[in-house]
Write a protein that holds these residues in place. Structure first.
Motif, PDB file in Angstrom:
ATOM      1  N   ASP A 375      80.084 -84.234  16.192  1.00 45.44           N
ATOM      2  CA  ASP A 375      80.991 -83.999  15.065  1.00 45.44           C
ATOM      3  C   ASP A 375      80.310 -83.225  13.948  1.00 45.44           C
ATOM      4  O   ASP A 375      80.947 -82.452  13.236  1.00 45.44           O
ATOM      5  CB  ASP A 375      81.511 -85.339  14.524  1.00 45.44           C
ATOM      6  CG  ASP A 375      82.409 -86.033  15.545  1.00 45.44           C
ATOM      7  OD1 ASP A 375      82.906 -85.311  16.439  1.00 45.44           O
ATOM      8  OD2 ASP A 375      82.562 -87.258  15.462  1.00 45.44           O
ATOM      9  N   ASP A 377      78.071 -80.921  14.103  1.00 49.25           N
ATOM     10  CA  ASP A 377      77.455 -79.696  14.660  1.00 49.25           C
ATOM     11  C   ASP A 377      76.010 -79.916  15.083  1.00 49.25           C
ATOM     12  O   ASP A 377      75.195 -79.003  15.091  1.00 49.25           O
ATOM     13  CB  ASP A 377      77.509 -78.533  13.660  1.00 49.25           C
ATOM     14  CG  ASP A 377      78.928 -78.067  13.425  1.00 49.25           C
ATOM     15  OD1 ASP A 377      79.751 -78.295  14.342  1.00 49.25           O
ATOM     16  OD2 ASP A 377      79.192 -77.481  12.372  1.00 49.25           O
ATOM     17  N   ARG A 419      85.423 -76.242  25.542  1.00 50.64           N
ATOM     18  CA  ARG A 419      86.356 -76.672  24.501  1.00 50.64           C
ATOM     19  C   ARG A 419      85.644 -76.582  23.171  1.00 50.64           C
ATOM     20  O   ARG A 419      84.595 -77.199  22.965  1.00 50.64           O
ATOM     21  CB  ARG A 419      86.818 -78.109  24.750  1.00 50.64           C
ATOM     22  CG  ARG A 419      87.739 -78.677  23.685  1.00 50.64           C
ATOM     23  CD  ARG A 419      88.161 -80.090  24.054  1.00 50.64           C
ATOM     24  NE  ARG A 419      88.986 -80.671  22.998  1.00 50.64           N
ATOM     25  CZ  ARG A 419      88.531 -81.298  21.903  1.00 50.64           C
ATOM     26  NH1 ARG A 419      87.215 -81.412  21.737  1.00 50.64           N
ATOM     27  NH2 ARG A 419      89.369 -81.792  20.990  1.00 50.64           N
ATOM     28  N   ILE A 420      86.203 -75.805  22.241  1.00 44.61           N
ATOM     29  CA  ILE A 420      85.622 -75.610  20.920  1.00 44.61           C
ATOM     30  C   ILE A 420      86.634 -76.141  19.899  1.00 44.61           C
ATOM     31  O   ILE A 420      87.784 -75.652  19.831  1.00 44.61           O
ATOM     32  CB  ILE A 420      85.310 -74.130  20.649  1.00 44.61           C
ATOM     33  CG1 ILE A 420      84.443 -73.545  21.783  1.00 44.61           C
ATOM     34  CG2 ILE A 420      84.613 -73.982  19.311  1.00 44.61           C
ATOM     35  CD1 ILE A 420      83.105 -74.201  21.919  1.00 44.61           C
ATOM     36  N   SER A 421      86.211 -77.127  19.087  1.00 49.48           N
ATOM     37  CA  SER A 421      87.101 -77.691  18.061  1.00 49.48           C
ATOM     38  C   SER A 421      86.269 -78.116  16.867  1.00 49.48           C
ATOM     39  O   SER A 421      85.066 -78.361  16.979  1.00 49.48           O
ATOM     40  CB  SER A 421      87.895 -78.892  18.607  1.00 49.48           C
ATOM     41  OG  SER A 421      87.023 -79.969  18.920  1.00 49.48           O
ATOM     42  N   ASP A 422      86.958 -78.195  15.700  1.00 47.43           N
ATOM     43  CA  ASP A 422      86.253 -78.602  14.482  1.00 47.43           C
ATOM     44  C   ASP A 422      86.046 -80.106  14.427  1.00 47.43           C
ATOM     45  O   ASP A 422      85.189 -80.615  13.698  1.00 47.43           O
ATOM     46  CB  ASP A 422      87.036 -78.151  13.243  1.00 47.43           C
ATOM     47  CG  ASP A 422      87.117 -76.636  13.155  1.00 47.43           C
ATOM     48  OD1 ASP A 422      86.210 -75.969  13.735  1.00 47.43           O
ATOM     49  OD2 ASP A 422      88.056 -76.108  12.538  1.00 47.43           O
ATOM     50  N   VAL A 423      86.848 -80.830  15.148  1.00 52.33           N
ATOM     51  CA  VAL A 423      86.746 -82.291  15.134  1.00 52.33           C
ATOM     52  C   VAL A 423      86.460 -82.761  16.558  1.00 52.33           C
ATOM     53  O   VAL A 423      87.084 -82.296  17.516  1.00 52.33           O
ATOM     54  CB  VAL A 423      88.042 -82.948  14.614  1.00 52.33           C
ATOM     55  CG1 VAL A 423      87.929 -84.474  14.620  1.00 52.33           C
ATOM     56  CG2 VAL A 423      88.368 -82.437  13.220  1.00 52.33           C
ATOM     57  N   GLY A 424      85.537 -83.596  16.665  1.00 50.45           N
ATOM     58  CA  GLY A 424      85.208 -84.130  17.979  1.00 50.45           C
ATOM     59  C   GLY A 424      84.077 -83.357  18.641  1.00 50.45           C
ATOM     60  O   GLY A 424      83.360 -82.577  18.014  1.00 50.45           O
ATOM     61  N   THR A 425      83.968 -83.576  19.862  1.00 46.20           N
ATOM     62  CA  THR A 425      82.869 -82.970  20.628  1.00 46.20           C
ATOM     63  C   THR A 425      83.312 -81.634  21.208  1.00 46.20           C
ATOM     64  O   THR A 425      84.410 -81.524  21.790  1.00 46.20           O
ATOM     65  CB  THR A 425      82.424 -83.904  21.769  1.00 46.20           C
ATOM     66  OG1 THR A 425      82.014 -85.150  21.196  1.00 46.20           O
ATOM     67  CG2 THR A 425      81.302 -83.290  22.556  1.00 46.20           C
ATOM     68  N   SER A 426      82.468 -80.634  21.044  1.00 47.02           N
ATOM     69  CA  SER A 426      82.697 -79.306  21.643  1.00 47.02           C
ATOM     70  C   SER A 426      81.696 -79.093  22.773  1.00 47.02           C
ATOM     71  O   SER A 426      80.540 -79.526  22.694  1.00 47.02           O
ATOM     72  CB  SER A 426      82.550 -78.213  20.577  1.00 47.02           C
ATOM     73  OG  SER A 426      83.485 -78.386  19.531  1.00 47.02           O
TER      74      SER A 426
END
Length: 678
Positions: A375, A377, A419-426
Motif C-alpha cells: 500500500d 509503495d 494489476r496497477i492500483s493506488d490502493v492495495g497491492t500492485s
C-alpha cells in the motif's frame, strides 16, 4: 649268211654300249670324294653341276627355285675338291648367284637376296658374302659412304652409323678386303697442328666470326675451307687448325684485328631485356671491381688512367634500361657471359587462394520476471535475471523517464500481465522469449600473379575507424567545453602476400601470409567494434596446378545457462515463474586452400588473362540483359572484346604456337555461346 656271225656282232655292240654308258656316268658324276678331277662342262644345267659338286665335296645344297642357268666350266689340269669348289663359287658369282653356308646346309640364292640372309663374319672363300663392321677414328662415317658406294655391286650394302661413327658392309669377301684397304688409307689423323693465339684487345668470338666469314667466301667460290678457327671465351683465345700456309695467313689477320682501338674500345653499352639495369650494375661492380688485370697482365697499358688502365666502371641508364661498361677485354668477356645468364625471361606464378567459411548459430531464451508492491509503495518482492533481456525492472526504468527509449524493449516476444492500483497491492510480470538462427557461407578467392622469387601482395578491404581515446576539457573563455577523441583507422578485409620460388621440376615453394578479417555482426557503429580475424603464415611446396589445404578451424560450441530463485525455481510446475534459461549453439567450419599455376611463357600468361577477362565480361553481359530501371535508354557499361594477338613471329617455339591456337579455339567457343544466348 652265217647266223652265228650275226649273233656275235650283236653281242659285241651291246657290250660297247654298256662300256660307253658307264664312261658317261663316270664323266657326269665325277670322281669319288677326295680324288682329283678335271671338270669339263659345256652349256650344262647349273643344277647338274651342283649335284656333281655335292658328290665331290660332300656338301648339302639347298637351291632357290630362281636359280636357273646354263654354265660352262673347263680345266686343263686336275683339280682338288677344294679348288673345284672355289671354281664352282666363281661360276656362281659370274651368273649372279651366291652360296651361303648355314650349318650343314649351303643355300644357293640370287645375289639380290644375299644381304638379307645371315652369313659368316669371316670368309672361307673369296666369293663368300660376309658382313663387316668397321669403326672409324679420324674420318666421319657419313662422309665415307659416298666414296665407297660406287665401288660395290648393286646387291651389296653399305650404311653409316653416325652415333658410334661405324660402317656396316655386306659384300663378297674379296671386295670387302679391297674396301678395308681403302678405308685404312682414308682413316688417318690429320697432319695439321693446332695453334693457340691469345688476344689482348679484341674479343675472341668476334674475331672468329670474321675468320669464318672468309672461310664461307672460299667455300662459296668452290674451294675448301682454309683453316678452322674456334673461340675460347674463357681465356679470350683463338684456336687455329689447318695447314701451315693457311694458319700463317690467319695469324696476320688476327694480329691486325687485335690492335688496340683509338676510340675507347674498352667501353660497351649493353641493353637489358628483363633485368633491372640499376640493380644489376651495383652487383656487377661489386663482382668485377677486384679482378681487372693490371697493365702488362692481359690489358693494354694506359697512357693517363681511365679507359684501358685495367679498372672496371659500370653505370646504369634507367631511361633505356642499359648498362654502360668500361673494362678490359677479358673482364668484358666474362661480364657479358654473366649478363647473358641473368638477363633471361623469368617464369611467373598465378596463385589462387580459396577461403571457405561456413558457420551456424542458434540461440534460445526463456524467462519470467515479476514485481509486487504494497500500500505504501514499498517493494514487497521482485525477480531479475541477467540472461533475460528486457526484464520488468528495465521496462519500469525506461517508462519512468521523460523520454522512454524503445531500446528497452527486448527482441523476441515480450508478454506482460499485472494489476496497477493506488490502493492495495500492485503486481506485474513480464515473460520474455527469443529464438534465433543464423548461418554464414563465405567464399573468397583472391587471385595474384608474381614473378619467380619476387614478393607480391593483394589487399581488398576497408579502413575502419577505431576509437582509441577521448577526453573533454573546459576552455578558459566563457567555460566552453571542448570534447576531443583520437581515432585510428585499421584495414579490414582480405590480404594475401606470397613469395613463390619455382624449382627445377614442376613444383613451387610458396611463402604465404594470408589474412581474412571482418566486422562482427551486431557491433554497430564505428566505435567499440568487434572484428573477426583469420591469419595463416606458412611455407609450403605445391606441384603446378595442384590444390593444397593450408589450414583451417572446425569449432563447435554449446553454451547453456540457467538462473533461478533458490528453492522456488525447482518447484514442479510453478518453478518456471522463478527462473530464466538461455541456450546458444555455434558451429564454425573454416578452411583455406591454395592453388599455384606456373606461367612459363607469354602464351600461358595470355591464356590465364583471357580466362579471367572473359569471365568478367560474361557477367557484365548477363547483367546487361536486364534493362536499366527508370532509364531504359541507358545501357550498362561493358568490357570490350579482347583482341586476338598477332600471328606468331619467326623464332617462336612450336609449343607457344600450339598454346595460342588452343586459346583462340576456346575464345571462339565462348563467343559462339554468347551469340546463341543473345
Amino acid at each position: 649268211m652265217n647266223p652265228f656271225v650275226n649273233d656275235r656282232s650283236k653281242a659285241a655292240a651291246a657290250a660297247a654300249l654298256l662300256v660307253l654308258g658307264a664312261a658317261l656316268s663316270i664323266l657326269l658324276a665325277g670322281p669319288a670324294r677326295g680324288q682329283a678331277l678335271t671338270p669339263n662342262y659345256r652349256d650344262t644345267d647349273l643344277r647338274q653341276v651342283v649335284e656333281a659338286v655335292g658328290a665331290v665335296t660332300g656338301r648339302n645344297f639347298l637351291v632357290d627355285p630362281r636359280v636357273r642357268a646354263q654354265v660352262s666350266l673347263f680345266s686343263n689340269t686336275p683339280m682338288s675338291p677344294e679348288d673345284f669348289y672355289e671354281a664352282f663359287l666363281a661360276t656362281l658369282s659370274v651368273h649372279g648367284f651366291v652360296a651361303i653356308e648355314s650349318g650343314e646346309i649351303t643355300r644357293i640364292v640370287p645375289d639380290a637376296n644375299a644381304r638379307q640372309l645371315p652369313g659368316p663374319t669371316e670368309a672361307t672363300a673369296a666369293d663368300d658374302i660376309i658382313t663387316q663392321v668397321v669403326r672409324l677414328d679420324n674420318v666421319a662415317a657419313p662422309q665415307v659412304v659416298p666414296v665407297l658406294r660406287p665401288l660395290q655391286p648393286q646387291y651389296a650394302h653399305l650404311a653409316a652409323l653416325q652415333a658410334s661413327n661405324m660402317l656396316v658392309i655386306v659384300d663378297r669377301a674379296a671386295n670387302v678386303d679391297r674396301l678395308m684397304n681403302i678405308i685404312n688409307r682414308m682413316d688417318r689423323a690429320g697432319q695439321e697442328d693446332i695453334e693457340v693465339i691469345r688476344l689482348e684487345n679484341a674479343f675472341a668470338g668476334e674475331v672468329v666470326q670474321t675468320l669464318m666469314t672468309l672461310n664461307q667466301a672460299a667455300q662459296a667460290a668452290g674451294g675448301a675451307p682454309m683453316v678452322q678457327a674456334i673461340a675460347d671465351e674463357r681465356t679470350n683465345s683463338v684456336l687455329l687448325s689447318g695447314s701451315d700456309t693457311g694458319r700463317m695467313r690467319f695469324r696476320g689477320l688476327i694480329a691486325y684485328l687485335d690492335e688496340p682501338s683509338q676510340t675507347g674500345g674498352d667501353s660497351r653499352v649493353r641493353y637489358l631485356n628483363y633485368a633491372d639495369a640499376e640493380d644489376l650494375a651495383t652487383k656487377l661492380q661489386a663482382q668485377f671491381s677486384g679482378i681487372a688485370p693490371q697493365p702488362g697482365e692481359g690489358a693494354p697499358p694506359a697512357a693517363g688512367g681511365g679507359q684501358g688502365d685495367g679498372t672496371v666502371t659500370i653505370w646504369a641508364d634507367q631511361a633505356t634500361n642499359a648498362l654502360v661498361i668500361n673494362a678490359p677485354a677479358r673482364v668484358m668477356q666474362d661480364m657479358m657471359a654473366v649478363i647473358d645468364q641473368i638477363d633471361i625471361p623469368r617464369a611467373q606464378v598465378a596463385v589462387d587462394a580459396i577461403i571457405v567459411e561456413l558457420s551456424e548459430e542458434k540461440a534460445a531464451e526463456l524467462g519470467v520476471t515479476w514485481v509486487t508492491t504494497g500500500d505504501d509503495d514499498d517493494v514487497a518482492g521482485l525477480t531479475n535475471f541477467s540472461n533475460t533481456t528486457g526484464g520488468v525492472i528495465d521496462l519500469a526504468t525506461a517508462a519512468s523517464g521523460d523520454t522512454p527509449s524503445p531500446a528497452a524493449i527486448a527482441q523476441g516476444l515480450t508478454l506482460g500481465v499485472g494489476r496497477i492500483s493506488d490502493v492495495g497491492t500492485s503486481w506485474a510480470a513480464i515473460l520474455s522469449a527469443l529464438r534465433g538462427d543464423g548461418t554464414t557461407n563465405i567464399i573468397a578467392t583472391p587471385h595474384i600473379i608474381a614473378l619467380d622469387n619476387e614478393e607480391a601482395e593483394i589487399t581488398v578491404g576497408q579502413e575502419v575507424p577505431f576509437l582509441t581515446g577521448q577526453f573533454t576539457n573546459t576552455g578558459a573563455a566563457g567555460g566552453a567545453v571542448n570534447p576531443f577523441q583520437t581515432i585510428q583507422r585499421e584495414e579490414v578485409g582480405t590480404r594475401l602476400r606470397i613469395v613463390p620460388q619455382i624449382n627445377e621440376g614442376s613444383g613451387v615453394k610458396l611463402t604465404i601470409e594470408q589474412e581474412q578479417s571482418s566486422i562482427s555482426p551486431g557491433a554497430g557503429g564505428a566505435v567499440d567494434l568487434i572484428t573477426n580475424n583469420r591469419t595463416i603464415t606458412t611455407s609450403v611446396f605445391v606441384e603446378d596446378g595442384d590444390v593444397l589445404v593450408l589450414g583451417g578451424l572446425m569449432d563447435d560450441q554449446l553454451r547453456q545457462s540457467e538462473q533461478r530463485v533458490p528453492g522456488l525455481g525447482r518447484i514442479p510446475g510453478l518453478g518456471w515463474l522463478f527462473r530464466a534459461r538461455s541456450t546458444e549453439r555455434v558451429k564454425t567450419n573454416l578452411m583455406v586452400f591454395i592453388r599455384p599455376m606456373i606461367l612459363r611463357d607469354s602464351a600461358q600468361a595470355r591464356f590465364r588473362t583471357n580466362e579471367k577477362y572473359n569471365y568478367i565480361r560474361e557477367l557484365q553481359r548477363q547483367q546487361a540483359e536486364e534493362p536499366v530501371r527508370l532509364m531504359r535508354e541507358e545501357t550498362p557499361p561493358q568490357l570490350p572484346e579482347l583482341e586476338v594477338p598477332p600471328a606468331a613471329a619467326p623464332g617462336r617455339t612450336e609449343e607457344a604456337e600450339q598454346d595460342e591456337r588452343a586459346e583462340d579455339t576456346a575464345a571462339d567457343g565462348e563467343d559462339d555461346g554468347n551469340d546463341d544466348t543473345d
